[in-house]
Scaffold this active site. Sequence first.
Site, PDB file in Angstrom:
ATOM      1  N   ASN A  35       2.459   8.125   0.663  1.00 24.46           N
ATOM      2  CA  ASN A  35       3.616   7.231   0.756  1.00 24.46           C
ATOM      3  C   ASN A  35       3.057   5.843   0.728  1.00 24.46           C
ATOM      4  O   ASN A  35       2.257   5.497   1.588  1.00 24.46           O
ATOM      5  CB  ASN A  35       4.319   7.378   2.108  1.00 24.46           C
ATOM      6  CG  ASN A  35       5.310   8.494   2.120  1.00 24.46           C
ATOM      7  OD1 ASN A  35       5.832   8.880   1.079  1.00 24.46           O
ATOM      8  ND2 ASN A  35       5.570   8.993   3.302  1.00 24.46           N
ATOM      9  N   GLN A  89      -1.644  11.642   2.990  1.00 28.61           N
ATOM     10  CA  GLN A  89      -1.521  12.698   3.984  1.00 28.61           C
ATOM     11  C   GLN A  89      -1.668  14.066   3.326  1.00 28.61           C
ATOM     12  O   GLN A  89      -1.488  14.210   2.118  1.00 28.61           O
ATOM     13  CB  GLN A  89      -0.154  12.623   4.665  1.00 28.61           C
ATOM     14  CG  GLN A  89       0.069  11.334   5.442  1.00 28.61           C
ATOM     15  CD  GLN A  89       1.252  11.450   6.380  1.00 28.61           C
ATOM     16  OE1 GLN A  89       1.388  12.437   7.107  1.00 28.61           O
ATOM     17  NE2 GLN A  89       2.116  10.460   6.372  1.00 28.61           N
ATOM     18  N   HIS A  92      -2.840  -0.053   5.250  1.00 31.86           N
ATOM     19  CA  HIS A  92      -4.187   0.489   4.994  1.00 31.86           C
ATOM     20  C   HIS A  92      -4.052   1.672   4.024  1.00 31.86           C
ATOM     21  O   HIS A  92      -3.277   2.588   4.275  1.00 31.86           O
ATOM     22  CB  HIS A  92      -4.830   0.950   6.308  1.00 31.86           C
ATOM     23  CG  HIS A  92      -6.291   1.211   6.171  1.00 31.86           C
ATOM     24  ND1 HIS A  92      -7.251   0.460   6.806  1.00 31.86           N
ATOM     25  CD2 HIS A  92      -6.966   2.128   5.429  1.00 31.86           C
ATOM     26  CE1 HIS A  92      -8.446   0.917   6.470  1.00 31.86           C
ATOM     27  NE2 HIS A  92      -8.296   1.933   5.631  1.00 31.86           N
ATOM     28  N   GLY A 124       8.800   3.649   3.488  1.00 34.66           N
ATOM     29  CA  GLY A 124       8.696   4.075   4.877  1.00 34.66           C
ATOM     30  C   GLY A 124       7.264   4.252   5.343  1.00 34.66           C
ATOM     31  O   GLY A 124       7.008   4.869   6.374  1.00 34.66           O
ATOM     32  N   CYS A 125       6.327   3.708   4.575  1.00 36.41           N
ATOM     33  CA  CYS A 125       4.929   3.814   4.972  1.00 36.41           C
ATOM     34  C   CYS A 125       4.694   2.879   6.155  1.00 36.41           C
ATOM     35  O   CYS A 125       5.104   1.729   6.144  1.00 36.41           O
ATOM     36  CB  CYS A 125       4.031   3.442   3.801  1.00 36.41           C
ATOM     37  SG  CYS A 125       2.297   3.487   4.224  1.00 36.41           S
ATOM     38  N   SER A 126       4.004   3.420   7.179  1.00 36.03           N
ATOM     39  CA  SER A 126       3.902   2.683   8.434  1.00 36.03           C
ATOM     40  C   SER A 126       2.765   1.669   8.442  1.00 36.03           C
ATOM     41  O   SER A 126       2.694   0.837   9.323  1.00 36.03           O
ATOM     42  CB  SER A 126       3.710   3.693   9.573  1.00 36.03           C
ATOM     43  OG  SER A 126       2.570   4.494   9.318  1.00 36.03           O
ATOM     44  N   HIS A 164      -9.213  -2.265   4.331  1.00 40.37           N
ATOM     45  CA  HIS A 164      -7.794  -2.308   4.713  1.00 40.37           C
ATOM     46  C   HIS A 164      -6.900  -2.800   3.563  1.00 40.37           C
ATOM     47  O   HIS A 164      -5.715  -2.464   3.502  1.00 40.37           O
ATOM     48  CB  HIS A 164      -7.646  -3.242   5.923  1.00 40.37           C
ATOM     49  CG  HIS A 164      -6.274  -3.324   6.493  1.00 40.37           C
ATOM     50  ND1 HIS A 164      -5.769  -2.364   7.335  1.00 40.37           N
ATOM     51  CD2 HIS A 164      -5.285  -4.249   6.338  1.00 40.37           C
ATOM     52  CE1 HIS A 164      -4.528  -2.697   7.684  1.00 40.37           C
ATOM     53  NE2 HIS A 164      -4.203  -3.827   7.088  1.00 40.37           N
ATOM     54  N   CYS A 201      -8.319   1.437  10.323  1.00 41.20           N
ATOM     55  CA  CYS A 201      -9.578   0.756   9.994  1.00 41.20           C
ATOM     56  C   CYS A 201     -10.753   1.363  10.774  1.00 41.20           C
ATOM     57  O   CYS A 201     -10.583   1.859  11.886  1.00 41.20           O
ATOM     58  CB  CYS A 201      -9.458  -0.741  10.308  1.00 41.20           C
ATOM     59  SG  CYS A 201      -8.736  -1.703   8.969  1.00 41.20           S
ATOM     60  N   CYS A 208      -5.168  -2.488  13.101  1.00 39.37           N
ATOM     61  CA  CYS A 208      -4.859  -1.325  12.253  1.00 39.37           C
ATOM     62  C   CYS A 208      -5.454  -0.051  12.846  1.00 39.37           C
ATOM     63  O   CYS A 208      -6.642   0.004  13.138  1.00 39.37           O
ATOM     64  CB  CYS A 208      -5.419  -1.552  10.851  1.00 39.37           C
ATOM     65  SG  CYS A 208      -5.373  -0.070   9.823  1.00 39.37           S
ATOM     66  N   LYS A 223      16.002   0.787  -6.546  1.00 40.04           N
ATOM     67  CA  LYS A 223      17.045   1.755  -6.884  1.00 40.04           C
ATOM     68  C   LYS A 223      17.422   2.485  -5.592  1.00 40.04           C
ATOM     69  O   LYS A 223      16.557   2.955  -4.871  1.00 40.04           O
ATOM     70  CB  LYS A 223      16.462   2.731  -7.900  1.00 40.04           C
ATOM     71  CG  LYS A 223      17.152   4.066  -7.990  1.00 40.04           C
ATOM     72  CD  LYS A 223      18.237   4.028  -9.018  1.00 40.04           C
ATOM     73  CE  LYS A 223      18.899   5.408  -9.136  1.00 40.04           C
ATOM     74  NZ  LYS A 223      20.196   5.309  -9.792  1.00 40.04           N
ATOM     75  N   ARG A 231      24.857   0.959 -18.732  1.00 44.31           N
ATOM     76  CA  ARG A 231      25.085   0.212 -17.498  1.00 44.31           C
ATOM     77  C   ARG A 231      23.992  -0.808 -17.201  1.00 44.31           C
ATOM     78  O   ARG A 231      24.071  -1.541 -16.213  1.00 44.31           O
ATOM     79  CB  ARG A 231      25.142   1.179 -16.309  1.00 44.31           C
ATOM     80  CG  ARG A 231      26.355   2.029 -16.248  1.00 44.31           C
ATOM     81  CD  ARG A 231      26.221   2.966 -15.074  1.00 44.31           C
ATOM     82  NE  ARG A 231      26.767   2.412 -13.840  1.00 44.31           N
ATOM     83  CZ  ARG A 231      26.120   2.342 -12.688  1.00 44.31           C
ATOM     84  NH1 ARG A 231      24.891   2.748 -12.594  1.00 44.31           N
ATOM     85  NH2 ARG A 231      26.712   1.859 -11.613  1.00 44.31           N
ATOM     86  N   HIS A 244      -3.885   4.938   2.456  1.00 36.44           N
ATOM     87  CA  HIS A 244      -4.058   6.271   3.029  1.00 36.44           C
ATOM     88  C   HIS A 244      -3.035   7.236   2.456  1.00 36.44           C
ATOM     89  O   HIS A 244      -2.007   6.826   1.924  1.00 36.44           O
ATOM     90  CB  HIS A 244      -3.911   6.228   4.555  1.00 36.44           C
ATOM     91  CG  HIS A 244      -2.514   5.937   5.016  1.00 36.44           C
ATOM     92  ND1 HIS A 244      -1.974   4.670   4.992  1.00 36.44           N
ATOM     93  CD2 HIS A 244      -1.536   6.738   5.503  1.00 36.44           C
ATOM     94  CE1 HIS A 244      -0.738   4.706   5.446  1.00 36.44           C
ATOM     95  NE2 HIS A 244      -0.428   5.958   5.761  1.00 36.44           N
TER      96      HIS A 244
HETATM   97  P1  H2U Z   1       2.614   7.102   6.761  1.00 35.20           P
HETATM   98  O1  H2U Z   1       2.409   5.656   6.888  1.00 35.20           O
HETATM   99  O2  H2U Z   1       2.609   7.582   5.337  1.00 35.20           O
HETATM  100  O3  H2U Z   1       3.795   7.585   7.555  1.00 35.20           O
HETATM  101  O4  H2U Z   1       1.325   7.826   7.400  1.00 35.20           O
HETATM  102  C1  H2U Z   1       0.856   7.518   8.664  1.00 35.20           C
HETATM  103  C2  H2U Z   1       0.523   8.823   9.367  1.00 35.20           C
HETATM  104  O5  H2U Z   1      -0.515   8.571  10.294  1.00 35.20           O
HETATM  105  C3  H2U Z   1       1.709   9.359  10.154  1.00 35.20           C
HETATM  106  O6  H2U Z   1       1.954  10.698   9.782  1.00 35.20           O
HETATM  107  C4  H2U Z   1      -0.251   9.223  11.504  1.00 35.20           C
HETATM  108  C5  H2U Z   1       1.262   9.280  11.607  1.00 35.20           C
HETATM  109  O7  H2U Z   1       1.677  10.389  12.345  1.00 35.20           O
HETATM  110  N1  H2U Z   1      -0.913   8.480  12.577  1.00 35.20           N
HETATM  111  C6  H2U Z   1      -1.924   9.080  13.301  1.00 35.20           C
HETATM  112  O8  H2U Z   1      -2.227  10.261  13.086  1.00 35.20           O
HETATM  113  N2  H2U Z   1      -2.602   8.368  14.258  1.00 35.20           N
HETATM  114  C7  H2U Z   1      -2.284   7.083  14.584  1.00 35.20           C
HETATM  115  O9  H2U Z   1      -2.951   6.484  15.417  1.00 35.20           O
HETATM  116  C8  H2U Z   1      -1.112   6.429  13.946  1.00 35.20           C
HETATM  117  C9  H2U Z   1      -0.499   7.132  12.799  1.00 35.20           C
HETATM  118 ZN    ZN Z   2      -6.856  -0.924   8.243  1.00 34.39          ZN
END
Ligand code: H2U
Ligand code: ZN
Length: 346
Positions: free
Chosen positions: A153, A168, A164, A159-161, A115, A56, A53, A309, A29, A166
């Site tokens: 992540n 978990q 910077h 879905g990483c917020s 950062h 930071c 951030c 994907k 495919r 990091h």
């Molecule tokens: P992700 O981007 O992988 O979701 O990780 C960010 C994590 O940081 C997330 O679990 C935490 C969120 O709860 N966080 C804090 O503990 N303090 C903050 O001020 C923002 C985000």
């Molecule tokens: Zn930062």
Amino acid sequence: MSDDFQADRHPHRRRDPLSGRHVLVSPQRGQRPWLGANEAFDTGAAVHHDPACYLCPGNLRAAGTRNPEYPGTFVFDNDFSAVMPETPAPPAADRLFVAERATGAARVICFSPDHGATLPELSPEAARAVIEAWCDQSAELGARYPSVQVFENKGEMMGCSNPHPHGQIWATDFVPDELAREDAAQRGWLAAHGEVLLAEVAEREAGGEREVVANADWLAIVPYWASWPFETLLLPRFDVARLSGLGPNQRASLSEIVQALTTRYDNLFETSFPYSMGWHGAPFGGDARGWRLHAHFYPPLLRSAAVRKFMVGFEMLAEAQRDITPEQAAARLRAVSPVHYKRRPR
Ligand code: H2U
Ligand code: ZN
């Protein structure tokens, strides 16, 4: 006409001995046209300090705590923790609606004050500090919890917020499903074959067509049963069951291989390569029979920095499916430069 099986031409299923799941491989495919979503290019963060951030140094976090002016790695309790050290137990389960108490601790680990520097871009010393933090956190939380899930992540696509760099750590008083499956599979393999499953994998894959990078202590492969296109499995070439069991030299060689692997990932599409990665080790508090420590890297990208994907349709409803074979994926990762594209003269 020859009907002899060729792994890069004929659809087939492969079995993952760690999870017990299957993947449908459909190499024929690979050439189909793509008219679906194009993800935005991730050009990477160019700034070293972002005043907005929450990770930071010196900045305020969302819940009001101020980060110290940390010089290296920085670990703090997640302000929006998914698990708490103390929680009441739900009412006794009935046979249909089953719930149980879930306690634990969640922490965030900033890899660096910078950062804009992801794992492959960190200095060797700074990357080494990340490994130390992973190992130390595992040891500390493992004294209190059976499962310590270390993960990262990376990238908006996962879905990483926040860009910077990091990761978990979620420690839980229960063994989560993925770890429980792997625990049962590795113990079962030992019982059935008298060998450690992942020791056998490391031995048989070293120097083979699915190897991506290796050093004296570690091996990164695209596993035979990979379901994500460029999924890799990072394995020690020595006997160890948990991150907390790694000695100083093994941590140093781990740091090297993590940077070598993530550099190749970034170079594949010349982008900051998104993924979810994490460590699996024997649950704490029991014996580690059959176990070998390892990390999984699950990247979503498929054929460019823009095309991902999707695990949908058949994948959601039936089982994982891939087009490019694991052997082809490993060859692509081996073929790119070992030097990070941002460090290469243009
Ligand atoms: P992700 O981007 O992988 O979701 O990780 C960010 C994590 O940081 C997330 O679990 C935490 C969120 O709860 N966080 C804090 O503990 N303090 C903050 O001020 C923002 C985000
Ligand atoms: Zn930062």
